[in-house]
Design a protein around this motif. Structure first.
Motif, mmCIF file in Angstrom:
data_model
loop_
_atom_site.group_PDB
_atom_site.id
_atom_site.type_symbol
_atom_site.label_atom_id
_atom_site.label_comp_id
_atom_site.label_asym_id
_atom_site.label_seq_id
_atom_site.Cartn_x
_atom_site.Cartn_y
_atom_site.Cartn_z
ATOM 1 N N HIS B 25 0.836 -1.198 0.000
ATOM 2 C CA HIS B 25 0.000 0.000 0.000
ATOM 3 C C HIS B 25 0.870 1.248 0.000
ATOM 4 N N GLY B 26 0.421 2.259 -0.777
ATOM 5 C CA GLY B 26 1.219 3.472 -0.918
ATOM 6 C C GLY B 26 0.865 4.545 0.092
ATOM 7 N N ASN B 27 -0.326 4.437 0.690
ATOM 8 C CA ASN B 27 -0.768 5.475 1.634
ATOM 9 C C ASN B 27 -0.010 5.359 2.948
ATOM 10 N N ILE B 29 -0.516 6.544 6.004
ATOM 11 C CA ILE B 29 -1.283 6.211 7.214
ATOM 12 C C ILE B 29 -1.582 4.713 7.220
ATOM 13 N N LYS B 30 -1.941 4.182 6.048
ATOM 14 C CA LYS B 30 -2.232 2.742 5.942
ATOM 15 C C LYS B 30 -0.980 1.947 6.299
ATOM 16 N N ILE B 104 -0.210 12.203 0.776
ATOM 17 C CA ILE B 104 0.514 11.223 1.581
ATOM 18 C C ILE B 104 0.615 9.893 0.834
ATOM 19 N N GLU B 105 0.433 9.962 -0.519
ATOM 20 C CA GLU B 105 0.627 8.751 -1.318
ATOM 21 C C GLU B 105 2.088 8.673 -1.729
ATOM 22 N N GLU B 107 3.698 7.172 -4.108
ATOM 23 C CA GLU B 107 4.057 7.343 -5.518
ATOM 24 C C GLU B 107 4.082 8.813 -5.919
#
Lengths: 337, 126
Positions: B25-27, B29-30, B104-105, B107
């Motif tokens: 996952h790129g986020n 927070i995730k 916040i991504e 990529e």
């Protein structure tokens, strides 16, 4: 049996977290995950750990992530590339780890290697040596006090880090303007505000009970600090940051955080001065057991003060940053109109 | 055998779910949520090891003779509070990244960095 149900629920939640794109739902699921693991810890006889995990995993951590999401946006973007490589790595690692477990001692067996080294001494001799019933507290605060000192310093350092990253000094007139925006926002939660005001003394009292009863039952400085700070956080959420800052001054709370660590270290120095080892409480009093009681009481107090102060500092920093962002957005909107 | 190792296998499944979130996952927070899951799986591993069948919570009492091992409890208790402090540090880094990059991504942050580097290189070539 109950642990199998709880563990299966944990796996279900972990899979749901992977699939969810809405970060708000993800954070709420993380809270449930924390609460479920706390229940699992109770089933495993780890009551002190369960206490901490319930206060931290289901309470403070969910809250901090929610505050962060209000500043960063709640939607996760869908990535274009297919994550086959990640799946491959994870499956290989997981397979190797499962192969590794085949040699592990079976769950619950009393002759596993982990139960053979120092654990019997803690269980058999701590009553004579330390004189308090809760073995977890005597190991945490006396046998491994140096270790716990390190952990408290790590918490302190992380708090300083958050402060360095998020703190913004504000001028007084600006502060009042932001406060007036906030007050108008909080007015419509009347019922919650009144109930909270009635609840807060009991939460604080409970925190103190947990702090000082940690020798005899589950509890201690870490749990008490988190519970104490949660009362302040609740107050901040409903009455606004500037009101809370009037109750607890930012400078004072920063001082308390440093004071707790220093106090903990000083107990160690005091035992050195009395001719013992670092954190050897036997020399603090004529009677070794009374010395142990005194030492544990003092350092648990240091831990509680530091943990409570750092948790409050962390929440204040996040909330302050958020208020500032809202303020600048409001200004932008007004200019564009 | 199956029941005796069940806890360990659940720990591995949880740990790998956390690792998968961190990698795939790129986020940001995730990713932090993934790290939390990973961390909790380690807690569960330690606490399961401490359990003794028929034992009781390690609070000494006269009519109880068998207790679970208190040492892992101590280690994990402090680790939980340290964990939340470091998670807060991570979250504040994410908040600062959002302020300076607007996203916040992972990529998109990388793309902005690349563009900036290319612009710098062009200027240097001139």
């Amino acid at each position: 049996m109950i642990n199998i149900v709880l563990l299966s629920l944990l796996v279900v939640i972990a899979i749901a977290i992977i699939r969810m794109k809405d970060l708000f739902a993800v954070v709420m699921l993380t809270g449930i995950y924390g609460l479920l693991s706390a229940s699992f810890f109770v089933a495993m006889d780890a009551v002190d750990v369960a206490f901490t995990e319930a206060a931290v995993g289901a309470g403070i951590s969910t809250l901090l992530m929610l505050v962060a999401i209000t500043m960063t946006g709640r939607k996760e973007k869908v990535t274009r590339h297919k994550p086959f490589a990640a799946l491959f790595i994870v499956l290989i690692t997981g397979g190797l780890l499962i192969y590794g477990t085949l040699d592990m001692p079976l769950f619950g067996s009393a002759d596993a290697p982990i139960h053979s080294h120092v654990a019997p001494r803690y269980l058999n001799d701590s009553m004579q040596e330390i004189g308090i019933p809760n073995v977890v507290t005597s190991v945490l605060a006396s046998y491994r006090a140096f270790d716990t000192f390190g952990e408290v310093v790590v918490i302190f350092t992380a708090g300083i880090g958050v402060l360095a990253l998020l703190f913004v000094p504000r001028r007084k007139e600006e502060d009042e303007k932001i406060a007036s925006i906030n007050d108008s926002m909080h007015e419509h939660h009347l019922v919650i505000r009144i109930i909270t005001k009635m609840l807060i003394p009991f939460i604080l009292l409970f925190a103190l009970y947990v702090q000082f009863h940690g020798d005899y039952g589950p509890g201690g400085g870490f749990q008490a600090g988190v519970i104490f700070s949660s009362a302040i956080v609740l107050y901040t959420m409903l009455f606004g940051l500037s009101t809370a800052r009037k109750v607890i001054n930012q400078g004072f709370i920063q001082l308390m955080a440093a004071f707790g660590v220093l106090f903990y270290g000083c107990v160690g120095i005091a035992s050195l001065m009395n001719g013992g080892n670092f954190f050897d409480y036997n020399v603090l009093s004529d009677d070794p057991v009374a010395g142990q009681h005194l030492g544990i009481l003092l350092i648990e107090w240091g831990v509680g003060v530091t943990v409570a102060a750092i948790m409050i500092i962390i929440f204040f920093s996040f909330a302050g940053r958020r208020e500032l962002q809202q303020h600048s957005e409001n200004n932008k909107n007004r200019e564009s109109l | 055998m199956l029941m005796g190792l069940f806890n360990n296998w659940v720990v591995i499944v949880l740990m790998m779910s956390g690792l998968y979130i961190v990698i795939a996952h790129g986020n940001l927070i995730k990713k932090l949520v993934g790290l939390t899951i990973f961390q909790t799986s380690v807690f569960i591993f330690y606490i399961s090891m401490a359990k003794v069948n028929g034992g009781s919570a390690p609070i000494l009492s006269e009519n109880i003779s068998l207790y679970s091992n208190p040492l892992p409890h101590v280690l994990i208790l402090t680790a939980i509070v340290v964990g939340i402090a470091t998670t807060a540090l991570g979250l504040s880094l994410v908040v600062r990244l959002k302020e300076s990059y607007g996203t916040i991504e992972e990529e998109e942050i990388q793309r902005q960095d690349n563009q900036q580097n290319q612009a710098l290189n062009k200027e240097r070539d001139k």
